[in-house]
Design a protein around this motif. Structure first.
Motif, PDB file in Angstrom:
ATOM      1  N   PHE A  80       0.834  -1.205   0.000  1.00 31.48           N
ATOM      2  CA  PHE A  80       0.000   0.000   0.000  1.00 31.48           C
ATOM      3  C   PHE A  80       0.867   1.254   0.000  1.00 31.48           C
ATOM      4  CE2 PHE A  80      -2.306   3.342   2.303  1.00 31.48           C
ATOM      5  CZ  PHE A  80      -3.420   3.469   1.482  1.00 31.48           C
ATOM      6  N   LEU A  81       1.947   1.236   0.779  1.00 31.57           N
ATOM      7  CA  LEU A  81       2.843   2.393   0.821  1.00 31.57           C
ATOM      8  C   LEU A  81       3.487   2.627  -0.544  1.00 31.57           C
ATOM      9  CD1 LEU A  81       4.644   1.977   4.284  1.00 31.57           C
ATOM     10  CD2 LEU A  81       2.637   3.355   3.709  1.00 31.57           C
ATOM     11  N   LEU A  82       3.808   1.549  -1.234  1.00 31.78           N
ATOM     12  CA  LEU A  82       4.380   1.675  -2.574  1.00 31.78           C
ATOM     13  C   LEU A  82       3.363   2.290  -3.544  1.00 31.78           C
ATOM     14  CD1 LEU A  82       6.230  -1.762  -2.851  1.00 31.78           C
ATOM     15  CD2 LEU A  82       7.277   0.485  -2.547  1.00 31.78           C
ATOM     16  N   LYS A  83       2.105   1.886  -3.402  1.00 34.96           N
ATOM     17  CA  LYS A  83       1.064   2.384  -4.308  1.00 34.96           C
ATOM     18  C   LYS A  83       0.796   3.869  -4.114  1.00 34.96           C
ATOM     19  CE  LYS A  83      -1.392  -2.023  -4.796  1.00 34.96           C
ATOM     20  NZ  LYS A  83      -2.654  -2.772  -4.497  1.00 34.96           N
ATOM     21  N   ILE A  84       0.915   4.353  -2.865  1.00 36.86           N
ATOM     22  CA  ILE A  84       0.610   5.776  -2.623  1.00 36.86           C
ATOM     23  C   ILE A  84       1.842   6.668  -2.768  1.00 36.86           C
ATOM     24  CG2 ILE A  84      -1.343   5.224  -1.141  1.00 36.86           C
ATOM     25  CD1 ILE A  84       0.370   5.859   1.275  1.00 36.86           C
TER      26      ILE A  84
END
Length: 363
Positions: A80-84
């Protein structure tokens, strides 16, 4: 105020001799602006009602970011951190600071902050203020207060920030020795029993889920198998060598994690004390940290003269915040996290407000 003035003189001198004036100016504002906020808030008339509103609002924000941090760490995880859009290494993965050395499959809670340790530092500040000043974070239903602190502690735990854990432990130990008052002692006893119960659960279920993470993390820390723990020790040795060769600093703007924005190989250190010495030299560093000590001494003096419960707890909290921060500075360069520095100095400003004694007694 006098010490801050002398620190400003040193910073101005560093700016005048710098060969990177814009970068140096950027670093200078990191150290100066939060302290200016302290003096502004300290000398601004703040009523007791407004003080409670400010503290309560920050407490609510801390609860919200804690909930998000827990959900993100345990359920959304690092993808999720990579996506945002969190910054990645050359291999497209998050930095190692988001994970525990030697323990795969777990991402440390970071919430809306850039790093887990920064998140932990923020939560530590808010927890200290709320824990020792229940009357300032008062809700009609006590359950909100206790539930909020529970969520903050849960998120703090998932950051696995040793520096914050140790700093908080020192404050709780000091407060236990002081036996502030019956209510605070009761809350402290409940907290210590809860921690003891969790330690027992960890030992009983050391091969299951989060308990396994905690157990392995603890063992690797105490046996120095954890590369992060060893890195702290190596950093102190390296930083000491740099300091011995550069008593008057290595140049404002060339040091710390913020310098990575402009240089590929800045002077990095795990300690905020070494970092400040690198930035402004030994004299500037002494002036800077004496600002903390002068406020600390003032709070000690003030607490002896106050018999009102609210005012006494406010003065105690000011002392505990400073001790917490100065202890945390030993382990990480928090001093360059301007957002959390604004929170810290802002807390000091409103708690150390010159009108505190007046409005507290009046109410």
């Amino acid at each position: 105020m006098v010490t801050f003035f002398f620190f400003l003189i040193v910073v101005v001198y560093q700016l005048l001799i710098s060969d990177i004036p814009l970068v140096a100016l950027y670093h200078a504002r990191i150290y100066i602006f939060p302290i200016i906020l302290y003096f502004v808030l300290r000398n601004t008339r703040i009523s007791l009602t407004n003080l409670k509103s400010i503290i309560r609002a920050i407490f609510v924000v801390a609860i919200l970011v804690s909930i998000y941090g827990v959900v993100q760490s345990l359920f959304l995880k690092s993808d999720f951190l990579l996506k945002i859009g969190y910054p990645t290494l050359s291999n497209g993965q998050l930095s190692h600071v988001f994970f525990l050395s030697g323990i795969s499959g777990f991402q440390r809670a970071t919430s809306t902050f850039v790093y887990p340790n920064t998140f932990a530092f923020f939560l530590g500040l808010v927890f200290l203020v709320s824990f020792f000043n229940k009357e300032l974070v008062f809700f009609k239903n006590d359950k909100i207060y206790y539930l909020g602190n529970f969520l903050i502690l849960m998120a703090l735990f998932l950051t696995f920030s040793r520096s914050v854990f140790l700093s908080l432990a020192i404050i709780l130990f000091i407060s236990k020795l002081r036996k502030i008052n019956e209510i605070s002692t009761k809350r402290l006893s409940i907290l210590m029993l809860s921690i003891s119960f969790f330690v027992l659960l960890t030992l009983l279920f050391k091969n299951v889920g989060i308990f396994k993470v905690v157990y392995d993390y603890s063992i690797r820390t105490f046996t120095l198998q954890d590369t992060s723990a060893v890195g702290h020790l190596n950093s102190y040795t390296h930083s000491l060598e740099i300091m011995k060769n550069n008593w008057f600093g290595t140049g404002l703007g060339y040091n710390g994690p913020k310098a990575l924005m402009n240089f590929s190989n800045p002077n990095l250190t795990e300690s905020s004390y070494f970092l400040m010495q690198f930035e402004v030299g030994i004299i500037g560093a002494i002036f800077y940290f004496f600002i903390y000590l002068s406020i600390l001494f003032y709070s000690f003096k003030n607490s002896k003269n106050n018999t009102h419960c609210t005012t006494r707890n406010i003065n105690l909290t000011t002392k505990y915040l400073i001790i917490f921060v100065l202890t945390s500075y030993l382990f990480l360069p928090y001093i360059q996290d301007i957002e959390t520095m604004f929170i810290f100095w802002g807390f000091l400003g409103i708690l150390d407000n010159r009108s505190n004694g007046v409005y507290t007694n009046a109410n």
